[in-house]
Design a protein around this motif. Structure first.
Motif, mmCIF file in Angstrom:
data_model
loop_
_atom_site.group_PDB
_atom_site.id
_atom_site.type_symbol
_atom_site.label_atom_id
_atom_site.label_comp_id
_atom_site.label_asym_id
_atom_site.label_seq_id
_atom_site.Cartn_x
_atom_site.Cartn_y
_atom_site.Cartn_z
ATOM 1 N N ASP A 149 0.838 -1.202 0.000
ATOM 2 C CA ASP A 149 0.000 0.000 0.000
ATOM 3 C C ASP A 149 0.875 1.255 0.000
ATOM 4 O O ASP A 149 1.465 1.612 1.019
ATOM 5 C CB ASP A 149 -0.914 -0.014 1.231
ATOM 6 C CG ASP A 149 -1.803 1.213 1.314
ATOM 7 O OD1 ASP A 149 -1.831 2.014 0.354
ATOM 8 O OD2 ASP A 149 -2.476 1.375 2.355
ATOM 9 N N SER A 150 0.938 1.925 -1.132
ATOM 10 C CA SER A 150 1.826 3.089 -1.254
ATOM 11 C C SER A 150 1.321 4.310 -0.503
ATOM 12 O O SER A 150 2.050 5.295 -0.373
ATOM 13 C CB SER A 150 2.017 3.446 -2.733
ATOM 14 O OG SER A 150 0.777 3.760 -3.336
ATOM 15 N N SER A 151 0.093 4.244 0.021
ATOM 16 C CA SER A 151 -0.422 5.378 0.793
ATOM 17 C C SER A 151 -0.020 5.295 2.264
ATOM 18 O O SER A 151 -0.265 6.224 3.027
ATOM 19 C CB SER A 151 -1.956 5.443 0.687
ATOM 20 O OG SER A 151 -2.540 4.301 1.312
ATOM 21 N N SER A 152 0.617 4.189 2.661
ATOM 22 C CA SER A 152 0.957 4.000 4.079
ATOM 23 C C SER A 152 2.279 4.671 4.423
ATOM 24 O O SER A 152 3.170 4.820 3.583
ATOM 25 C CB SER A 152 1.051 2.508 4.398
ATOM 26 O OG SER A 152 2.188 1.943 3.778
ATOM 27 N N SER A 153 2.404 5.065 5.683
ATOM 28 C CA SER A 153 3.662 5.638 6.178
ATOM 29 C C SER A 153 4.766 4.593 6.151
ATOM 30 O O SER A 153 5.935 4.913 5.924
ATOM 31 C CB SER A 153 3.466 6.162 7.612
ATOM 32 O OG SER A 153 2.540 7.219 7.643
ATOM 33 N N ASP A 154 4.378 3.352 6.373
ATOM 34 C CA ASP A 154 5.338 2.251 6.362
ATOM 35 C C ASP A 154 6.023 2.156 4.999
ATOM 36 O O ASP A 154 7.246 2.033 4.907
ATOM 37 C CB ASP A 154 4.594 0.949 6.680
ATOM 38 C CG ASP A 154 5.529 -0.211 6.954
ATOM 39 O OD1 ASP A 154 6.290 -0.131 7.925
ATOM 40 O OD2 ASP A 154 5.490 -1.188 6.191
#
Length: 302
Positions: free
Chosen positions: A104-109
């Motif tokens: 998930d490219s929207s995650s901070s991780d």
């Protein structure tokens, strides 16, 4: 649904940690191209590392060496360690990128993982330029380590991958904290060490968090396998840090120098000091099994 709910707290904790790390990146990051004074003349009296971190310090051979030989040796040792750092940072970058593939490219991780890759790329270029400035050619790991590294970067995953990353980062971190304060160390090495220490502290936090989450619910058998994989990576990282060629570069008899380094209790104690926090964390994770402990003792990390 239950499984998703069970993992939700861990996922949120991971996101919180990564968000804090991204905030730290925004506040405190360095560009080695401008932070390091690459044009500063090299003081011929200054060492590459604190003499106390030299593999021969405290031996009879060290007492026999001229001061110029000591300076030369420490400069070659730091370049050997930096070269090993470049080798493993290239492995690290590939493992982290593979781990984040189609996440998930929207995650901070996800965003911090890519930030870490960018950091490591800059660190590798920084170490390469430091060796070039010192006029010392790169020291490569032995052939077996190079080939095993290819397999490790392609196959290691989960806690085994991040455990190997943590080994390289933790051991070097303690060394460099001394180097960055060493008044008898070259300013270039002090500055590159400071940059690496600051930015790697975030990487170590990230690796620990990844390991904690991925170890949740794992079987005892899987932990035993991961413990051996991590210890094996430690063996190849630590054993390649100081290339035997550094002794010949300082005008020493290679065989005698290797024997002196192998029996150097002072350096063994320094290695145990640099590994304390790492080993404590691995024990807490249940990743210091008897076979793994035997490896760490062989490396004088225990």
């Amino acid at each position: 649904m239950t499984a998703t709910m069970d993992h939700a707290p861990a996922q949120q904790e991971r996101e919180d940690v990564s968000a804090r790390l991204l905030s730290s990146v925004a506040q405190l990051s360095y560009d080695p191209a401008t932070e390091v004074d690459w044009d500063e003349p090299l003081d011929p009296a200054l060492h590459g590392v604190n003499p106390q971190w030299c593999t021969l310090y405290g031996t009879a051979l060290w007492d026999e060496m001229t001061e110029q030989q000591r300076v030369t040796l420490t400069r070659h040792e730091v370049c050997s360690i930096m070269s090993t750092g470049i080798w493993f940072e290239m492995i690290l970058q590939q493992m982290v990128l593979r781990d984040q593939y189609c996440k998930d490219s929207s995650s901070s991780d996800f965003r911090f993982a890519l930030t870490e890759i960018a950091d490591e790329c800059r660190h590798s270029m920084m170490f390469a330029r430091a060796c070039q400035t010192l006029g010392i050619k790169a020291y490569l790991p032995n052939r077996l380590s190079i080939q095993l590294g290819r397999g490790y970067k392609a196959l290691a995953s989960s806690e085994a991958a991040y455990g190997g990353i943590l080994v390289a980062e933790e051991v070097l971190d303690v060394m460099q904290r001394d180097w960055m304060r060493g008044e008898d160390v070259l300013p270039m090495v002090r500055t590159t060490s400071r940059i690496h220490v600051v930015e790697e502290s975030r990487h170590m936090t990230f690796a620990r968090q990844q390991m904690r989450e991925r170890l949740e619910g794992t079987s005892a058998a899987q932990r035993k396998v991961s413990a051996v994989v991590i210890a094996s990576s430690a063996y190849f990282i630590v054993s390649n840090m100081v290339n035997p060629g550094v002794y010949e570069a300082a005008g020493l008899d290679r065989r005698r120098a290797l024997a002196a380094a192998a029996g150097n209790e002072h350096h063994h104690a320094m290695m145990r000091t640099s590994s304390q926090h790492l080993v404590a964390f691995l024990r807490d994770c249940g990743l210091v099994t008897r076979p793994a402990e035997a490896v760490y003792r062989q490396l004088h990390m225990l």
